[in-house]
Design an enzyme around this catalytic site. Structure first.
Site, PDB file in Angstrom:
ATOM      1  N   CYS A  28       0.854  -1.208   0.000  1.00 38.31           N
ATOM      2  CA  CYS A  28       0.000   0.000   0.000  1.00 38.31           C
ATOM      3  C   CYS A  28       0.883   1.248   0.000  1.00 38.31           C
ATOM      4  O   CYS A  28       1.747   1.398   0.852  1.00 38.31           O
ATOM      5  CB  CYS A  28      -0.906  -0.012   1.231  1.00 38.31           C
ATOM      6  SG  CYS A  28      -1.871   1.502   1.378  1.00 38.31           S
TER       7      CYS A  28
HETATM    8  N1  MHO Z   1      -7.534  -0.929   1.561  1.00 35.77           N
HETATM    9  C1  MHO Z   1      -6.537  -0.517   2.485  1.00 35.77           C
HETATM   10  C2  MHO Z   1      -5.316   0.007   1.796  1.00 35.77           C
HETATM   11  C3  MHO Z   1      -5.528   1.213   0.969  1.00 35.77           C
HETATM   12  S1  MHO Z   1      -4.200   1.392  -0.007  1.00 35.77           S
HETATM   13  C4  MHO Z   1      -4.259   2.863  -0.711  1.00 35.77           C
HETATM   14  C5  MHO Z   1      -7.113   0.531   3.382  1.00 35.77           C
HETATM   15  O1  MHO Z   1      -8.147   1.112   3.073  1.00 35.77           O
HETATM   16  O2  MHO Z   1      -6.530   0.768   4.432  1.00 35.77           O
HETATM   17  O3  MHO Z   1      -4.322   0.404  -1.024  1.00 35.77           O
END
Ligand code: MHO
Length: 205
Positions: A28
């Protein structure tokens, strides 16, 4: 020192002009945006998508792309080798995400970076045949939506209000060296910049 519009604009004027760019996928992109933004010599950061073929990817329709961070660094202060070293402490090269969105990828953008990557692997006894990290030449970086840029700053009104006062829009915040350092600071990383260090608390109005 209090965070004021002038502190931001003066800091942003002082950054080195000759920067190089590096782009990594390390899960992420919010986390590495702040981790690399904290490093002395990293001047600007931005998050985006790369490594796939889909034209115009977005967060919702990513296609075969991966979340990546891109940063501009001052090669006089920080080497690509040091960036690689940091990238290798931030992920396990023997693991890989099953989701393409979060894969570990080290991109190279110049023949020189590619050579440095090969010697880094060699010196650290990594072989490109046994590690799972993808090693690729950067084809195209697609900048991500504004709401993903400097994610840790989002909602910190005591900071974003000052950028607004300094007339920075979302695109300007994304490209702001001061914003990269403040983003790293509010994410809890050590940032050795005096004005950032003293910005622990919201200023009192
Ligand atoms: N889905 C995760 C990671 C976001 S990242 C920008 C969250 O919402 O924390 O992929």
């Amino acid at each position: 020192m209090m965070l004021t519009p002038t502190v931001i604009t003066e800091f942003d004027k002082q950054v080195p002009e000759d920067t190089e760019t590096a782009t990594f996928g390390l899960g992420c992109f919010w986390g590495p945006d702040a981790i690399f933004g904290a490093l002395d010599g990293v001047v600007r950061t931005r998050v985006g998508y790369a490594g796939g073929t889909k034209p115009d990817p977005s967060y919702e329709v990513l296609g075969d792309h991966t979340e990546v961070i891109q940063f501009e660094y001052d090669p006089e202060q920080l080497s690509f080798d040091e960036l690689l070293e940091r990238a290798f402490t931030e992920h396990n090269p023997y693991q890989q995400s099953g989701k393409r969105q979060y894969q570990n990828i080290l991109f190279t953008e110049t023949a020189e970076q590619y050579e440095q990557l090969l010697s880094y692997l060699d010196e650290n006894e990594f072989s490109r045949e046994t590690i799972n990290t993808r090693l690729e030449e950067l084809d195209q970086f697609h900048v991500a939506e504004d709401y993903h840029q400097k994610f840790n700053l989002r909602g910190k009104r005591w900071i974003t209000d000052v950028f607004a006062e300094a007339d920075y829009d979302d695109g300007a915040i994304r490209e702001s060296p001061a914003a990269a350092k403040l983003n790293a600071h509010v994410a809890g990383h050590d940032v050795s910049i005096p004005f950032v260090k003293s910005t622990y608390e919201p200023r009192s109005e």
